[in-house]
Design a protein around this motif. Structure first.
Motif, PDB file in Angstrom:
ATOM      1  N   PRO A  70       0.815  -1.216   0.000  1.00  0.00           N
ATOM      2  CA  PRO A  70       0.000   0.000   0.000  1.00  0.00           C
ATOM      3  C   PRO A  70       0.849   1.267   0.000  1.00  0.00           C
ATOM      4  CG  PRO A  70      -0.819  -1.574   1.612  1.00  0.00           C
ATOM      5  CD  PRO A  70       0.503  -2.093   1.139  1.00  0.00           C
ATOM      6  N   GLY A  71       0.324   2.258  -0.695  1.00  0.00           N
ATOM      7  CA  GLY A  71       0.948   3.574  -0.748  1.00  0.00           C
ATOM      8  C   GLY A  71      -0.141   4.600  -0.941  1.00  0.00           C
ATOM      9  N   ARG A  72       0.080   5.521  -1.853  1.00  0.00           N
ATOM     10  CA  ARG A  72      -0.904   6.555  -2.136  1.00  0.00           C
ATOM     11  C   ARG A  72      -1.612   6.219  -3.446  1.00  0.00           C
ATOM     12  NH1 ARG A  72      -0.104  13.179  -2.434  1.00  0.00           N
ATOM     13  NH2 ARG A  72      -2.347  13.639  -2.566  1.00  0.00           N
ATOM     14  N   ALA A  73      -2.945   6.265  -3.442  1.00  0.00           N
ATOM     15  CA  ALA A  73      -3.739   5.875  -4.606  1.00  0.00           C
ATOM     16  C   ALA A  73      -4.703   6.980  -4.990  1.00  0.00           C
ATOM     17  CB  ALA A  73      -4.523   4.594  -4.327  1.00  0.00           C
ATOM     18  N   LEU A  74      -4.949   7.070  -6.298  1.00  0.00           N
ATOM     19  CA  LEU A  74      -5.975   7.961  -6.836  1.00  0.00           C
ATOM     20  C   LEU A  74      -7.101   7.119  -7.405  1.00  0.00           C
ATOM     21  CD1 LEU A  74      -7.084  10.708  -7.805  1.00  0.00           C
ATOM     22  CD2 LEU A  74      -5.650  10.452  -9.857  1.00  0.00           C
ATOM     23  N   ASP A  75      -8.314   7.351  -6.899  1.00  0.00           N
ATOM     24  CA  ASP A  75      -9.512   6.701  -7.428  1.00  0.00           C
ATOM     25  C   ASP A  75     -10.189   7.724  -8.335  1.00  0.00           C
ATOM     26  OD1 ASP A  75     -11.708   5.125  -7.944  1.00  0.00           O
ATOM     27  OD2 ASP A  75     -12.499   5.172  -5.896  1.00  0.00           O
ATOM     28  N   LEU A  76      -9.786   7.717  -9.611  1.00  0.00           N
ATOM     29  CA  LEU A  76     -10.203   8.725 -10.584  1.00  0.00           C
ATOM     30  C   LEU A  76     -11.483   8.272 -11.281  1.00  0.00           C
ATOM     31  CD1 LEU A  76      -9.521  11.339 -12.156  1.00  0.00           C
ATOM     32  CD2 LEU A  76      -8.131   9.924 -13.692  1.00  0.00           C
ATOM     33  N   VAL A  79     -13.242   2.654  -0.823  1.00  0.00           N
ATOM     34  CA  VAL A  79     -13.400   1.873   0.407  1.00  0.00           C
ATOM     35  C   VAL A  79     -12.540   0.620   0.348  1.00  0.00           C
ATOM     36  CG1 VAL A  79     -15.033   0.540   1.792  1.00  0.00           C
ATOM     37  CG2 VAL A  79     -15.721   2.760   0.851  1.00  0.00           C
ATOM     38  N   TRP A  80     -12.571  -0.070  -0.783  1.00  0.00           N
ATOM     39  CA  TRP A  80     -11.769  -1.290  -0.947  1.00  0.00           C
ATOM     40  C   TRP A  80     -10.281  -0.994  -0.801  1.00  0.00           C
ATOM     41  CZ3 TRP A  80      -8.826  -2.496  -5.615  1.00  0.00           C
ATOM     42  CH2 TRP A  80      -8.257  -3.776  -5.598  1.00  0.00           C
ATOM     43  N   LEU A  81      -9.802   0.058  -1.453  1.00  0.00           N
ATOM     44  CA  LEU A  81      -8.386   0.415  -1.347  1.00  0.00           C
ATOM     45  C   LEU A  81      -8.020   0.772   0.096  1.00  0.00           C
ATOM     46  CD1 LEU A  81      -8.049   2.575  -4.570  1.00  0.00           C
ATOM     47  CD2 LEU A  81      -6.822   0.433  -4.132  1.00  0.00           C
ATOM     48  N   ALA A  82      -8.877   1.546   0.755  1.00  0.00           N
ATOM     49  CA  ALA A  82      -8.600   1.938   2.133  1.00  0.00           C
ATOM     50  C   ALA A  82      -8.531   0.719   3.044  1.00  0.00           C
ATOM     51  CB  ALA A  82      -9.665   2.915   2.627  1.00  0.00           C
ATOM     52  N   GLU A  83      -9.397  -0.256   2.805  1.00  0.00           N
ATOM     53  CA  GLU A  83      -9.370  -1.478   3.608  1.00  0.00           C
ATOM     54  C   GLU A  83      -8.075  -2.256   3.411  1.00  0.00           C
ATOM     55  OE1 GLU A  83     -12.933  -3.373   2.319  1.00  0.00           O
ATOM     56  OE2 GLU A  83     -14.202  -2.353   3.800  1.00  0.00           O
ATOM     57  N   LEU A  84      -7.441  -2.090   2.251  1.00  0.00           N
ATOM     58  CA  LEU A  84      -6.155  -2.732   1.987  1.00  0.00           C
ATOM     59  C   LEU A  84      -4.980  -1.925   2.538  1.00  0.00           C
ATOM     60  CD1 LEU A  84      -6.627  -3.935  -1.716  1.00  0.00           C
ATOM     61  CD2 LEU A  84      -6.758  -5.319   0.367  1.00  0.00           C
ATOM     62  N   GLY A  85      -5.259  -0.740   3.071  1.00  0.00           N
ATOM     63  CA  GLY A  85      -4.207   0.057   3.693  1.00  0.00           C
ATOM     64  C   GLY A  85      -3.729   1.235   2.871  1.00  0.00           C
ATOM     65  N   TRP A  86      -4.390   1.537   1.756  1.00  0.00           N
ATOM     66  CA  TRP A  86      -3.968   2.637   0.900  1.00  0.00           C
ATOM     67  C   TRP A  86      -4.492   3.977   1.405  1.00  0.00           C
ATOM     68  CZ3 TRP A  86      -1.029   2.212  -3.668  1.00  0.00           C
ATOM     69  CH2 TRP A  86      -0.694   0.900  -4.021  1.00  0.00           C
ATOM     70  N   GLU A  87      -3.721   5.047   1.171  1.00  0.00           N
ATOM     71  CA  GLU A  87      -4.181   6.419   1.369  1.00  0.00           C
ATOM     72  C   GLU A  87      -4.801   6.865   0.050  1.00  0.00           C
ATOM     73  OE1 GLU A  87      -1.021   8.900   2.649  1.00  0.00           O
ATOM     74  OE2 GLU A  87      -0.667   7.779   4.499  1.00  0.00           O
ATOM     75  N   VAL A  88      -6.077   7.219   0.060  1.00  0.00           N
ATOM     76  CA  VAL A  88      -6.840   7.362  -1.179  1.00  0.00           C
ATOM     77  C   VAL A  88      -7.304   8.801  -1.387  1.00  0.00           C
ATOM     78  CG1 VAL A  88      -8.811   6.510  -2.509  1.00  0.00           C
ATOM     79  CG2 VAL A  88      -7.669   4.993  -0.864  1.00  0.00           C
ATOM     80  N   ALA A 148     -15.658   7.745   8.025  1.00  0.00           N
ATOM     81  CA  ALA A 148     -14.647   8.759   8.296  1.00  0.00           C
ATOM     82  C   ALA A 148     -13.251   8.184   8.105  1.00  0.00           C
ATOM     83  CB  ALA A 148     -14.810   9.297   9.716  1.00  0.00           C
ATOM     84  N   GLY A 149     -12.390   8.937   7.443  1.00  0.00           N
ATOM     85  CA  GLY A 149     -11.012   8.499   7.243  1.00  0.00           C
ATOM     86  C   GLY A 149     -10.788   7.615   6.043  1.00  0.00           C
ATOM     87  N   THR A 150     -11.860   7.308   5.300  1.00  0.00           N
ATOM     88  CA  THR A 150     -11.695   6.431   4.137  1.00  0.00           C
ATOM     89  C   THR A 150     -10.805   7.087   3.098  1.00  0.00           C
ATOM     90  OG1 THR A 150     -13.857   5.397   4.455  1.00  0.00           O
ATOM     91  CG2 THR A 150     -12.892   5.242   2.263  1.00  0.00           C
ATOM     92  N   VAL A 151     -11.033   8.375   2.811  1.00  0.00           N
ATOM     93  CA  VAL A 151     -10.261   9.073   1.789  1.00  0.00           C
ATOM     94  C   VAL A 151      -9.577  10.295   2.392  1.00  0.00           C
ATOM     95  CG1 VAL A 151     -11.720   8.257  -0.091  1.00  0.00           C
ATOM     96  CG2 VAL A 151     -12.253  10.434   1.010  1.00  0.00           C
TER      97      VAL A 151
END
Length: 271
Positions: free
Chosen positions: A44-50, A59-68, A87-90
């Motif tokens: 996990p790192g930093r992700a863009l959900d474009l 939500v799925w990415l955040a559950e895997l530990g990504w900063e979205v 709260a805190g998902t993105v």
């Protein structure tokens, strides 16, 4: 692309979009997208959900530990996300056009999901802009996942709707659908400004913009059009459902499924 027409469609369909991935068709798309993509994501790192809409993949990415970072063209969809996501998902919610990501510096993201914007870009110029921006904001070695629509999807969709079907009586409309891949829907408020790809052209296109191709797959596998039946199998025979789902995932890149898929998923790595 006409951004106002695309915004208007999603404004009118905001509740449908919120719930779409919970329908049998959408559930299969979501399950296959996540199963096909996860092995390529890495740590996990930093992700863009474009084009992330109301945020289900955030939500799925955040559950895997990504900063979205969640971004979309539609303010209505983003408003639903802001009011409903835990709260805190993105880290941020941004209204933005996929052709201009100048908000972010080069190499900002370790992964970018673009599961919507590309199939609304009906000109080669706009698609090139979006792909260049996608490459620019992805760090070298980072992963991108892009949703696309095959060309025949729009034909089947128009044919299935009685109040849109009349457009197929116009030879120029049919030629544009099949030869150029462009759907500009004459019925107000409907799905419109859509570009359908030829699957054989997808990997060369993204490779020309700095990506190495990892995957091109159908997010409905070989079950496009019978998603309700799969959902029935899940309820009636859970073990059989899981076994068939494994086969659908394994065969999702079968060339025989790609041209008739509901959606395609391209996964590439930034060179």
């Amino acid at each position: 692309m006409d951004p106002s027409a695309v915004r208007a469609y999603y404004a009118s369909k905001s509740e449908h979009e919120r719930d779409r991935l919970l329908s049998p068709e959408g559930l299969l798309e979501r399950v296959l997208t996540t199963r096909l993509l996860e092995p390529h994501l890495g740590a996990p790192g930093r992700a863009l959900d474009l084009g992330g809409g109301t945020g289900p993949y955030s939500v799925w990415l955040a559950e895997l530990g990504w900063e979205v970072s969640l971004a979309d063209l539609s303010p209505e969809l983003l408003a639903i996300a802001e009011s409903s996501l835990p709260a805190g998902t993105v880290q941020e919610v941004v209204e933005i056009d996929a052709r201009d990501l100048s908000r972010w510096a080069d190499g900002t993201f370790d992964a970018v999901l673009s599961l919507g914007p590309m199939y609304h870009l009906t000109t080669a110029h706009d698609r090139a802009l979006a792909a260049s921006e996608l490459a620019r904001v992805t760090r070298p070695g980072g992963v991108v996942a892009v949703a696309l629509m095959p060309r025949y999807t729009s034909v089947r969709r128009v044919l299935s709707l009685p109040d849109e079907r009349w457009q197929l009586a116009d030879p120029a409309f049919v030629d544009r659908l099949l030869d150029e891949g462009v759907l500009e829907n004459a019925v107000p408020g409907r799905f419109t400004h859509v570009y359908g790809v030829q699957p054989t052209e997808v990997c060369p296109f993204f490779e020309s913009h700095g990506f190495s191709s990892l995957l091109l797959a159908s997010t409905h596998g070989f079950l496009t059009g019978v998603e309700d039946g799969l959902e029935g199998l899940r309820v009636e025979h859970p073990a059989a459902y899981l076994g068939l789902l494994d086969r659908v995932v394994a065969l999702a890149s079968d060339p025989g499924t790609l041209a008739t898929a509901g959606h395609l998923l391209y996964v590439g790595r930034r060179a």
